[in-house]
Design a protein around this motif. Structure first.
Motif, mmCIF file in Angstrom:
data_model
loop_
_atom_site.group_PDB
_atom_site.id
_atom_site.type_symbol
_atom_site.label_atom_id
_atom_site.label_comp_id
_atom_site.label_asym_id
_atom_site.label_seq_id
_atom_site.Cartn_x
_atom_site.Cartn_y
_atom_site.Cartn_z
ATOM 1 N N PRO A 1 -21.633 2.571 -18.999
ATOM 2 C CA PRO A 1 -21.409 4.015 -19.093
ATOM 3 C C PRO A 1 -21.429 4.710 -17.740
ATOM 4 O O PRO A 1 -22.345 4.495 -16.933
ATOM 5 N N ASN A 2 -20.405 5.513 -17.514
ATOM 6 C CA ASN A 2 -20.276 6.316 -16.301
ATOM 7 C C ASN A 2 -20.285 5.473 -15.026
ATOM 8 O O ASN A 2 -20.735 5.946 -13.967
ATOM 9 N N GLN A 3 -19.821 4.261 -15.131
ATOM 10 C CA GLN A 3 -19.740 3.370 -13.975
ATOM 11 C C GLN A 3 -18.301 2.907 -13.778
ATOM 12 O O GLN A 3 -17.444 3.084 -14.652
ATOM 13 N N GLY A 4 -18.048 2.310 -12.628
ATOM 14 C CA GLY A 4 -16.752 1.695 -12.393
ATOM 15 C C GLY A 4 -16.660 0.364 -13.108
ATOM 16 O O GLY A 4 -17.498 0.014 -13.936
ATOM 17 N N LEU A 5 -15.642 -0.391 -12.790
ATOM 18 C CA LEU A 5 -15.404 -1.671 -13.436
ATOM 19 C C LEU A 5 -15.892 -2.823 -12.567
ATOM 20 O O LEU A 5 -15.713 -2.814 -11.355
ATOM 21 N N THR B 1 -6.083 -11.914 -5.832
ATOM 22 C CA THR B 1 -5.617 -10.663 -6.423
ATOM 23 C C THR B 1 -6.751 -9.852 -7.008
ATOM 24 O O THR B 1 -6.522 -8.918 -7.754
ATOM 25 N N GLU B 2 -7.986 -10.178 -6.639
ATOM 26 C CA GLU B 2 -9.111 -9.467 -7.207
ATOM 27 C C GLU B 2 -9.251 -8.093 -6.592
ATOM 28 O O GLU B 2 -9.247 -7.936 -5.369
ATOM 29 N N ALA B 3 -9.364 -7.076 -7.422
ATOM 30 C CA ALA B 3 -9.603 -5.708 -6.974
ATOM 31 C C ALA B 3 -11.040 -5.323 -7.281
ATOM 32 O O ALA B 3 -11.550 -5.593 -8.358
ATOM 33 N N PHE B 4 -11.688 -4.694 -6.318
ATOM 34 C CA PHE B 4 -13.058 -4.209 -6.478
ATOM 35 C C PHE B 4 -12.992 -2.700 -6.699
ATOM 36 O O PHE B 4 -12.365 -1.991 -5.922
ATOM 37 N N PHE B 5 -13.677 -2.253 -7.738
ATOM 38 C CA PHE B 5 -13.620 -0.848 -8.124
ATOM 39 C C PHE B 5 -14.843 -0.079 -7.651
ATOM 40 O O PHE B 5 -15.960 -0.605 -7.621
ATOM 41 N N GLY B 6 -14.614 1.189 -7.335
ATOM 42 C CA GLY B 6 -15.714 2.108 -7.101
ATOM 43 C C GLY B 6 -16.250 2.628 -8.425
ATOM 44 O O GLY B 6 -15.762 2.281 -9.499
ATOM 45 N N GLN B 7 -17.276 3.489 -8.330
ATOM 46 C CA GLN B 7 -17.907 4.008 -9.539
ATOM 47 C C GLN B 7 -17.143 5.170 -10.154
ATOM 48 O O GLN B 7 -17.459 5.604 -11.249
ATOM 49 N N GLY B 8 -16.148 5.652 -9.452
ATOM 50 C CA GLY B 8 -15.298 6.675 -10.032
ATOM 51 C C GLY B 8 -15.761 8.093 -9.774
ATOM 52 O O GLY B 8 -16.932 8.349 -9.454
ATOM 53 N N GLY C 1 -7.996 2.496 -21.423
ATOM 54 C CA GLY C 1 -8.180 1.709 -20.224
ATOM 55 C C GLY C 1 -7.647 2.451 -19.016
ATOM 56 O O GLY C 1 -6.887 3.416 -19.146
ATOM 57 N N PRO C 2 -8.035 2.027 -17.833
ATOM 58 C CA PRO C 2 -7.507 2.657 -16.623
ATOM 59 C C PRO C 2 -5.985 2.526 -16.536
ATOM 60 O O PRO C 2 -5.425 1.510 -16.939
ATOM 61 N N GLU C 3 -5.351 3.569 -15.999
ATOM 62 C CA GLU C 3 -3.897 3.560 -15.806
ATOM 63 C C GLU C 3 -3.609 3.706 -14.316
ATOM 64 O O GLU C 3 -4.171 4.584 -13.646
ATOM 65 N N PHE C 4 -2.709 2.880 -13.823
ATOM 66 C CA PHE C 4 -2.364 2.871 -12.413
ATOM 67 C C PHE C 4 -1.708 4.182 -11.997
ATOM 68 O O PHE C 4 -0.823 4.700 -12.695
ATOM 69 N N LEU C 5 -2.139 4.706 -10.850
ATOM 70 C CA LEU C 5 -1.527 5.910 -10.296
ATOM 71 C C LEU C 5 -0.719 5.596 -9.036
ATOM 72 O O LEU C 5 0.451 5.943 -8.932
ATOM 73 N N THR C 6 -1.374 4.957 -8.041
ATOM 74 C CA THR C 6 -0.687 4.727 -6.792
ATOM 75 C C THR C 6 -1.374 3.623 -5.997
ATOM 76 O O THR C 6 -2.526 3.266 -6.259
ATOM 77 N N TYR C 7 -0.631 3.061 -5.045
ATOM 78 C CA TYR C 7 -1.088 1.908 -4.269
ATOM 79 C C TYR C 7 -0.716 2.091 -2.797
ATOM 80 O O TYR C 7 0.397 2.533 -2.478
ATOM 81 N N ALA D 1 -10.551 13.552 -16.512
ATOM 82 C CA ALA D 1 -10.530 12.092 -16.607
ATOM 83 C C ALA D 1 -11.488 11.535 -15.570
ATOM 84 O O ALA D 1 -12.042 12.264 -14.746
ATOM 85 N N MET D 2 -11.646 10.215 -15.617
ATOM 86 C CA MET D 2 -12.344 9.498 -14.554
ATOM 87 C C MET D 2 -11.277 8.974 -13.605
ATOM 88 O O MET D 2 -10.311 8.333 -14.041
ATOM 89 N N TYR D 3 -11.428 9.255 -12.310
ATOM 90 C CA TYR D 3 -10.486 8.762 -11.313
ATOM 91 C C TYR D 3 -11.164 7.619 -10.559
ATOM 92 O O TYR D 3 -12.197 7.800 -9.928
ATOM 93 N N LEU D 4 -10.553 6.455 -10.665
ATOM 94 C CA LEU D 4 -11.125 5.235 -10.103
ATOM 95 C C LEU D 4 -10.323 4.781 -8.894
ATOM 96 O O LEU D 4 -9.091 4.802 -8.902
ATOM 97 N N CYS D 5 -11.041 4.363 -7.885
ATOM 98 C CA CYS D 5 -10.428 3.795 -6.702
ATOM 99 C C CYS D 5 -10.800 2.321 -6.640
ATOM 100 O O CYS D 5 -11.907 1.926 -7.038
ATOM 101 N N ALA D 6 -9.887 1.502 -6.164
ATOM 102 C CA ALA D 6 -10.152 0.075 -6.012
ATOM 103 C C ALA D 6 -9.546 -0.400 -4.702
ATOM 104 O O ALA D 6 -8.610 0.214 -4.177
ATOM 105 N N SER D 7 -10.081 -1.488 -4.187
ATOM 106 C CA SER D 7 -9.492 -2.064 -2.986
ATOM 107 C C SER D 7 -9.465 -3.577 -3.108
ATOM 108 O O SER D 7 -10.230 -4.165 -3.892
ATOM 109 N N SER D 8 -8.569 -4.184 -2.350
ATOM 110 C CA SER D 8 -8.494 -5.636 -2.332
ATOM 111 C C SER D 8 -8.098 -6.105 -0.946
ATOM 112 O O SER D 8 -7.547 -5.342 -0.140
#
Lengths: 114, 114
Positions: B40-44, A101-108, A42-48, A88-95
């Motif tokens: 696959p290959n998408q964000g969340l 508390t919903e975070a919307f994710f990019g495609q990575g 699963g995704p692991e938090f890096l920074t906020y 890895a896949m690096y994912l960004c999210a914003s809220s």
């Protein structure tokens, strides 16, 4: 505004090179997050960030990693002297700043270090 | 610290059958709980969230989940699987209502056969 945008979608780099990824959050969102997802995990938090302030960093974020959000809008994540373990896949999210508390994710951005 | 355990890295169902994906959490404070889906290959993409209101939460695409405090569980269900439901599903927990740093489980891959 159609969502969180990340660039590039894919990056292949040689070990030892530096790479930089960009994230454009949803325009009214002041909170921005970076996560890393390795294969089968699963995704692991890096920074906020809240606006331009980096408020939390995971211990996963080694000193080779740096993230910025200079004007409180887009953010960059730089990895210096890449290692194969950085693949890895690096994912960004914003809220938003509302109580939701919903975070919307990019495609990575999928990084492959060869 | 909070954690999430997803039982079963893979779940296989036939089209039209009940989908049940299991999630147990650990948290020292009342949690906020989420289910995300990843193609696959998408964000969340957020399926649904529990934020201390109704314990039975309905989400998109016919999914729902029930928060059971006594069992520390938040299992995801759908009465009838579609082929398009085949994807990886992640359960996540957050304990801060001010921002949404998420702790994810390792994910469950849902396989749907005709």
């Amino acid at each position: 505004d159609t969502g969180v945008s990340q660039d590039p979608r894919h990056k292949i780099t040689k070990r030892g090179q530096n790479v930089t990824f960009r994230c454009d959050p949803i325009s009214e969102h002041n909170r921005l997050y970076w996560y890393r997802q390795t294969l089968g995990q699963g995704p692991e938090f890096l920074t906020y960030f809240q606006n331009e302030a980096q408020l939390e960093k995971s211990r996963l974020l080694s000193n080779r990693f740096s993230a910025e959000r200079p004007k409180g809008s887009f953010s960059t994540l730089e990895i210096q002297r890449t290692e194969q373990g950085d693949s890895a896949m690096y994912l960004c999210a914003s809220s938003s700043p509302t109580p939701s508390t919903e975070a919307f994710f990019g495609q990575g951005t999928r990084l492959t270090v060869v | 610290a909070q954690s999430v355990t997803q039982l079963g890295s893979h779940v296989s169902v036939s089209e039209g059958a009940l989908v049940l994906l299991r999630c147990n959490y650990s948290s020292s404070v009342p949690p906020y709980l989420f289910w995300y889906v990843q193609y696959p290959n998408q964000g969340l993409q957020l399926l649904l969230k529990y934020t201390s209101a109704a314990t039975l939460v309905k989400g998109i695409n016919g999914f729902e989940a029930e928060f059971k405090k006594s069992e520390t569980s938040f299992h995801l269900t759908k009465p009838s699987a579609h082929m398009s439901d085949a994807a990886e599903y992640f359960c996540a927990v957050s304990v801060n209502s001010g921002y949404s740093t998420l702790t994810f489980g390792k994910g469950t891959m849902l396989l749907v056969s005709p």
